[in-house]
Each structure stands twice: as C-alpha cells, then as structure tokens.
Design a protein around this motif. Structure first.
Motif, mmCIF file in Angstrom:
data_model
loop_
_atom_site.group_PDB
_atom_site.id
_atom_site.type_symbol
_atom_site.label_atom_id
_atom_site.label_comp_id
_atom_site.label_asym_id
_atom_site.label_seq_id
_atom_site.Cartn_x
_atom_site.Cartn_y
_atom_site.Cartn_z
ATOM 1 N N ASP A 166 -15.128 50.443 20.975
ATOM 2 C CA ASP A 166 -14.150 51.427 20.521
ATOM 3 C C ASP A 166 -13.974 52.479 21.609
ATOM 4 O OD1 ASP A 166 -12.303 52.565 18.895
ATOM 5 O OD2 ASP A 166 -13.698 53.247 17.342
ATOM 6 N N LEU A 167 -12.922 53.256 21.519
ATOM 7 C CA LEU A 167 -12.671 54.291 22.506
ATOM 8 C C LEU A 167 -13.009 55.665 21.948
ATOM 9 C CD1 LEU A 167 -9.238 53.261 24.112
ATOM 10 C CD2 LEU A 167 -11.547 52.519 24.715
ATOM 11 N N THR A 168 -13.539 56.509 22.795
ATOM 12 C CA THR A 168 -13.796 57.888 22.399
ATOM 13 C C THR A 168 -12.468 58.639 22.347
ATOM 14 O OG1 THR A 168 -14.041 58.681 24.680
ATOM 15 C CG2 THR A 168 -16.026 57.827 23.591
ATOM 16 N N GLU A 169 -12.495 59.829 21.792
ATOM 17 C CA GLU A 169 -11.282 60.641 21.726
ATOM 18 C C GLU A 169 -10.758 60.940 23.134
ATOM 19 O OE1 GLU A 169 -9.837 65.036 20.090
ATOM 20 O OE2 GLU A 169 -11.674 64.134 19.304
ATOM 21 N N LYS A 170 -11.682 61.201 24.055
ATOM 22 C CA LYS A 170 -11.307 61.488 25.437
ATOM 23 C C LYS A 170 -10.649 60.281 26.090
ATOM 24 C CE LYS A 170 -13.204 63.257 29.790
ATOM 25 N NZ LYS A 170 -14.445 63.717 30.486
ATOM 26 N N GLU A 171 -11.195 59.092 25.838
ATOM 27 C CA GLU A 171 -10.635 57.869 26.414
ATOM 28 C C GLU A 171 -9.253 57.560 25.821
ATOM 29 O OE1 GLU A 171 -14.807 55.484 27.439
ATOM 30 O OE2 GLU A 171 -13.932 55.399 25.406
ATOM 31 N N SER A 172 -9.103 57.814 24.533
ATOM 32 C CA SER A 172 -7.805 57.595 23.876
ATOM 33 C C SER A 172 -6.741 58.507 24.467
ATOM 34 C CB SER A 172 -7.920 57.842 22.369
ATOM 35 O OG SER A 172 -8.781 56.892 21.769
ATOM 36 N N LYS A 173 -7.127 59.757 24.724
ATOM 37 C CA LYS A 173 -6.197 60.709 25.330
ATOM 38 C C LYS A 173 -5.807 60.253 26.738
ATOM 39 C CE LYS A 173 -7.531 64.954 22.880
ATOM 40 N NZ LYS A 173 -6.185 65.333 22.386
ATOM 41 N N LYS A 174 -6.799 59.711 27.454
ATOM 42 C CA LYS A 174 -6.537 59.233 28.812
ATOM 43 C C LYS A 174 -5.548 58.064 28.790
ATOM 44 C CE LYS A 174 -7.131 58.865 33.275
ATOM 45 N NZ LYS A 174 -6.595 59.888 34.202
ATOM 46 N N LEU A 175 -5.747 57.168 27.810
ATOM 47 C CA LEU A 175 -4.837 56.030 27.669
ATOM 48 C C LEU A 175 -3.425 56.530 27.359
ATOM 49 C CD1 LEU A 175 -4.172 53.022 27.436
ATOM 50 C CD2 LEU A 175 -4.962 53.104 25.063
ATOM 51 N N ARG A 176 -3.325 57.511 26.470
ATOM 52 C CA ARG A 176 -2.018 58.062 26.125
ATOM 53 C C ARG A 176 -1.333 58.670 27.356
ATOM 54 N NH1 ARG A 176 -0.309 63.018 25.278
ATOM 55 N NH2 ARG A 176 -2.407 63.882 25.105
ATOM 56 N N LYS A 177 -2.104 59.358 28.182
ATOM 57 C CA LYS A 177 -1.546 59.974 29.391
ATOM 58 C C LYS A 177 -1.036 58.907 30.368
ATOM 59 C CE LYS A 177 -4.149 64.310 29.265
ATOM 60 N NZ LYS A 177 -5.184 65.146 29.920
ATOM 61 N N ILE A 178 -1.773 57.811 30.448
ATOM 62 C CA ILE A 178 -1.340 56.707 31.319
ATOM 63 C C ILE A 178 -0.010 56.144 30.823
ATOM 64 C CG2 ILE A 178 -1.837 54.325 32.006
ATOM 65 C CD1 ILE A 178 -4.814 55.093 32.069
ATOM 66 N N LEU A 179 0.080 55.918 29.504
ATOM 67 C CA LEU A 179 1.308 55.369 28.918
ATOM 68 C C LEU A 179 2.488 56.325 29.118
ATOM 69 C CD1 LEU A 179 -0.180 53.982 25.573
ATOM 70 C CD2 LEU A 179 0.462 52.661 27.597
#
Length: 244
Positions: A166-179
C-alpha cells in the motif's frame, strides 16, 4: 501634411479589419434575437454546448440543470429567465439583461482541471495497473506514458509504488503530483495509444481538439486531464469534481 493624410488611412484600415474579424460576441455568433431571448433555455443550452471545450465543463448534464446546480445561475436570474416565456413583448431592457447573463454563464464555465488528493481513489492500484500494462505489446496509454512521457525518476517511482502493499499518504501525494505534471506536457496525449482503451464520442472530442493547428495551455491541460480520466476511470472521481 503627411500626418494628416496618414490618419484617415489608418481609420479606414481599422474599420476594414473589424469587418473581417472573427465573431467573438455570443449574441452575434448565435444570432440572438428577441425570439431567442424568449426561448431562453434553448438559447443558453445551445451556446453552452457550442462554446464548451469538453462536455465536462457543464458536467455532461443538461446545461440549465448544471448551471443551477453549480450555483452559476442564481435563483433570481432563473426567475427572470422563466418570466421571459410569459411575456408578449420582449423589451430592450429584457434583451440587454439576457445578453449579460448569456455571456456571464459561458465565461464562468471555462475550467482547467487538476487532481486533488480526494480525486485519486486507489493510488497503489493505479501505479500497479500502469506498470503491468506497460509490459504489454499492444499499444495502450500505460506503455506510452511510461516510455514517452515519464522521466526516468518518475518511471522508477511508479515501478516502486506498484510493488508496495500500500502507499503512504506522502507517497500518494507524490503520485498525484506526478500525474498533475503529466497534464502540462505537450506529448502526453497521443490518440493512437488510447484507441485500444475505447473508441467513444468523449475520446473523439479530445482527439478533435488535439488536432488543431495551435492548442492553448488551457486546451492542452483539458485534453490531457480527460485523456488521463479515460485511461483509468476506475481510479479517479468524475472529471467535473477535479480542482479548477
């Protein structure tokens, strides 16, 4: 003497250029007369659909319903508009007020879509899907994005996220920024890589815009946002709910 001669020539040039300028005023463009004002709902719907870059600007819904639901059309304005059908004579004042509202509604519809954290439903699932599909030989959005759009660092991050439980909140935010960074890139949408996902009116809508000679920053963002949503609809909330 030369200055005196130059002035009338300049005035003639300006007046001529205005005659051949493209129609930008909605009243002129859609030939809004008193009959069109009386049939206000049909007229507003026609202009909204005609001026919207993509249907998501009015929520893929009936335009009048969307304008009221979103609060763009105020209750006082709605009451004025509904009164127009009951009038035997449309006055100049009615016409001017209607034209003001017509331009206001269309101006407020323009949107530039961006992902918020709450728009991403399953970050880990999305990363996994992208990486798995990237290995397929058949053209698809995932292998195109990872091979031609993502940087080496972004590709490595996506690969590492796909392997996690699973992804942490920080990792999810990073993915969103990439998208979101993908939405700015001119090379993001290449129609031939989306055709195996679906061939639909909503896809052809952005294909048509993408083929224009000049695509503005706003148009590019909206093309890419809708292309991203079409590629992975199960992982995002509806496009109209994205930030603008």
């Amino acid at each position: 003497m030369k200055k005196l001669l130059f002035l009338p020539v300049l005035l003639i040039m300006v007046s001529c250029s205005s005659l051949f300028a493209p129609k930008t005023d909605l009243v002129e463009k859609y030939s809004v007369d008193k009959e069109a004002v009386k049939n206000w709902d049909k007229t507003i719907s026609e202009t909204v659909k005609g001026e919207a870059l993509i249907e998501d600007w009015y929520g893929n819904e009936e335009p009048i319903f969307y304008l009221r639901k979103s609060g763009i059309m105020k209750e006082k304005e709605y009451n004025f508009l509904t009164s127009l059908k009951k009038k035997e004579t449309i006055t100049q004042e009615d016409t001017e007020e209607f034209n003001t509202l017509l331009n206001k509604y269309n101006k407020k519809l323009k949107r530039e879509f961006w992902l918020k954290d709450e728009n991403l439903k399953d970050p880990k699932g999305l990363a996994e899907k992208m990486v798995k599909e990237a290995n397929l030989r058949m053209k698809n959005p995932s292998n195109y994005i990872l091979e031609n759009v993502a940087t080496g660092k972004e590709k490595d991050l996506l690969s590492s996220y796909a392997k996690k439980k699973d992804l942490t909140e920080k990792e999810s935010k990073k993915l969103r920024k990439i998208l979101n960074s993908f939405l700015k890139r001119e090379e993001f949408f290449m129609a031939e890589n989306w055709y195996n996902r679906e061939i639909s009116s909503r896809l052809m809508e952005i294909v048509e815009v993408s083929q224009k000679d000049k695509v503005s920053k706003l148009e590019r963002n909206n093309i890419n946002a809708k292309a991203l949503y079409i590629a992975y609809p199960e992982y995002f909330s509806e496009l109209e709910k994205w930030k603008d």
